[in-house]
Design a protein around this motif. Structure first.
Motif, mmCIF file in Angstrom:
data_model
loop_
_atom_site.group_PDB
_atom_site.id
_atom_site.type_symbol
_atom_site.label_atom_id
_atom_site.label_comp_id
_atom_site.label_asym_id
_atom_site.label_seq_id
_atom_site.Cartn_x
_atom_site.Cartn_y
_atom_site.Cartn_z
ATOM 1 N N TRP A 252 33.204 47.180 49.495
ATOM 2 C CA TRP A 252 34.496 47.001 48.842
ATOM 3 C C TRP A 252 34.297 46.998 47.323
ATOM 4 O O TRP A 252 33.405 46.324 46.819
ATOM 5 C CB TRP A 252 35.142 45.692 49.280
ATOM 6 C CG TRP A 252 35.164 45.472 50.763
ATOM 7 C CD1 TRP A 252 34.153 44.959 51.529
ATOM 8 C CD2 TRP A 252 36.229 45.754 51.666
ATOM 9 N NE1 TRP A 252 34.519 44.896 52.846
ATOM 10 C CE2 TRP A 252 35.800 45.382 52.964
ATOM 11 C CE3 TRP A 252 37.517 46.280 51.499
ATOM 12 C CZ2 TRP A 252 36.598 45.519 54.085
ATOM 13 C CZ3 TRP A 252 38.327 46.418 52.620
ATOM 14 C CH2 TRP A 252 37.877 46.046 53.888
ATOM 15 N N SER A 254 36.321 46.816 43.348
ATOM 16 C CA SER A 254 37.510 46.547 42.553
ATOM 17 C C SER A 254 37.113 46.482 41.094
ATOM 18 O O SER A 254 36.063 45.935 40.750
ATOM 19 C CB SER A 254 38.163 45.227 42.970
ATOM 20 O OG SER A 254 39.202 44.869 42.075
ATOM 21 N N GLU A 264 43.245 45.523 43.506
ATOM 22 C CA GLU A 264 43.193 46.502 44.597
ATOM 23 C C GLU A 264 41.744 46.736 44.975
ATOM 24 O O GLU A 264 40.933 47.150 44.153
ATOM 25 C CB GLU A 264 43.840 47.815 44.179
ATOM 26 C CG GLU A 264 43.841 48.858 45.286
ATOM 27 C CD GLU A 264 44.447 50.185 44.865
ATOM 28 O OE1 GLU A 264 44.519 51.100 45.697
ATOM 29 O OE2 GLU A 264 44.840 50.302 43.681
ATOM 30 N N TRP A 265 41.419 46.446 46.233
ATOM 31 C CA TRP A 265 40.057 46.632 46.735
ATOM 32 C C TRP A 265 40.035 47.850 47.654
ATOM 33 O O TRP A 265 40.827 47.944 48.584
ATOM 34 C CB TRP A 265 39.598 45.388 47.492
ATOM 35 C CG TRP A 265 39.326 44.208 46.609
ATOM 36 C CD1 TRP A 265 40.232 43.320 46.126
ATOM 37 C CD2 TRP A 265 38.056 43.797 46.106
ATOM 38 N NE1 TRP A 265 39.615 42.379 45.354
ATOM 39 C CE2 TRP A 265 38.269 42.642 45.320
ATOM 40 C CE3 TRP A 265 36.754 44.297 46.239
ATOM 41 C CZ2 TRP A 265 37.231 41.976 44.675
ATOM 42 C CZ3 TRP A 265 35.725 43.630 45.604
ATOM 43 C CH2 TRP A 265 35.965 42.489 44.821
ATOM 44 N N LYS A 266 39.114 48.751 47.376
ATOM 45 C CA LYS A 266 38.938 49.936 48.203
ATOM 46 C C LYS A 266 37.590 49.855 48.906
ATOM 47 O O LYS A 266 36.625 49.333 48.345
ATOM 48 C CB LYS A 266 39.012 51.202 47.345
ATOM 49 C CG LYS A 266 40.346 51.381 46.627
ATOM 50 C CD LYS A 266 40.345 52.646 45.788
ATOM 51 C CE LYS A 266 41.681 52.835 45.078
ATOM 52 N NZ LYS A 266 41.696 54.068 44.239
ATOM 53 N N SER A 267 37.521 50.372 50.122
ATOM 54 C CA SER A 267 36.268 50.267 50.878
ATOM 55 C C SER A 267 35.714 51.633 51.244
ATOM 56 O O SER A 267 36.459 52.575 51.526
ATOM 57 C CB SER A 267 36.461 49.440 52.153
ATOM 58 O OG SER A 267 37.265 50.114 53.088
ATOM 59 N N THR A 268 34.386 51.714 51.193
ATOM 60 C CA THR A 268 33.632 52.856 51.701
ATOM 61 C C THR A 268 32.924 52.402 52.965
ATOM 62 O O THR A 268 32.303 51.338 52.973
ATOM 63 C CB THR A 268 32.605 53.349 50.667
ATOM 64 O OG1 THR A 268 33.289 53.770 49.484
ATOM 65 C CG2 THR A 268 31.779 54.492 51.227
#
Length: 316
Positions: A252, A254, A264-268
């Protein structure tokens, strides 16, 4: 390290092995209810102490920062957290906490800039935070994951970007992530910090203000979250890795530092062939180690495109 583990002197399975800040001492814990302290010199090791007192398997040990002395925390299936201290070569138990009603699965010290704080995650679904201040221990306990808490990891004391910002935030933040059997990763902030940023002290306080509240629920895993690890970086991004029984690791990211609730947290997603148990960042925060049920450890690094590559695999 393998040499020490194989000749540990424990009578049962070892659950944790942690080096101190200087890498000169190793603490191990086991299902045999004991903790062992080793002195490390190069490739040689010597058992110097065996700590007893827990009434169940000891899952986790954690060294405090040396500014607080030679202090070790331990957590156990017996629902207790012990604080051990060495003075003049002798180890003793200096504090005993029984705030939880089920196994305490992990304990983690905060960055020393935030104070002498210990987060404890339990199968009873609660997290407690112990704080040593002016000779006394205080504690806060709150519900975190209804089905049980498996992991906790503190954020760096400094916010992302503070080293390169012309107007860095003042003070050390108190923030951590937890992982639970509800398949969710949660981010928690100390209300006192948030209140102080909004209204400079002094101001009225209440019991409810001096606690931790969740500011983010990070969802995506489909099975228990076994481990979380917040990268010890203070550059432009925050990184949290989570390992799950669903055979994936989620990384995650940010870039927001001023508003944790609205970040806003984005995940790979990294896919594996086995259930995953632990994730751990290098001290610089740019390499992630992943271990799982297939007895393999893989090392991952982010490339210039923002993608994560496996750079090495170690098979036991």
């Amino acid at each position: 390290m393998a040499q020490v583990i194989n000749n540990s002197g424990h009578d049962d399975m070892i659950h944790d092995a942690v080096l101190d800040y200087y890498g000169r001492r190793l603490a191990t814990c086991s299902s045999d209810k004991t903790i062992k302290i080793f002195e490390i010199e190069g490739e040689n090791h010597k058992l110097t102490e065996t700590l007893r007192g827990h009434e169940g398997a000891v899952w986790c040990v954690s060294w405090a920062h040396p500014k607080y002395g030679n202090i070790l925390a331990s957590s156990s299936y017996d629902g207790k957290v012990f604080i051990w201290r060495e003075q003049s070569g002798l180890w003793s138990k200096v504090a005993d906490f029984a705030h939880h009603h089920a196994s305490v699965n992990i304990v983690a010290w905060s960055p020393h800039e935030s104070g002498c704080l210990l987060a404890c995650a339990s199968s009873d679904g609660d997290v407690s935070v112990l704080e040593f201040n002016e000779g006394n221990w205080g504690h806060i306990k709150f519900p975190a994951h209804q089905m049980g808490v498996n992991a906790v990891s503190w954020a760096p004391a400094m916010v992302p970007g503070s080293l390169v910002s012309s107007k860095p935030e003042v003070g050390a933040q108190r923030r951590f992530a937890t992982g639970g059997s509800d398949c969710v990763v949660k981010i928690w902030d100390w209300n006192r910090d948030i209140l102080d940023m909004l209204i400079p002290p002094p101001h009225p306080t209440s019991r409810d203000e001096n606690t931790y509240t969740t500011t983010q629920d990070l969802t995506g895993h489909t099975d228990w979250v076994r481990d979380v690890a917040w990268a010890p970086t203070v550059l432009q991004k925050s990184y949290i890795a989570s390992a799950s029984q669903d055979k994936t690791v989620r990384i995650w990211t940010s870039s927001s530092s001023s508003d944790p609730a609205g970040a806003e947290w984005k995940s790979t997603v990294l896919h594996f062939d086995a259930v995953l148990w632990r994730v751990s960042w290098s001290l610089s925060g740019n390499v992630l180690a992943v271990s799982g049920g297939d007895n393999k450890v893989s090392l991952w690094k982010e490339n210039l495109k923002g993608e994560w590559d496996c750079v090495k695999t170690i098979e036991e």
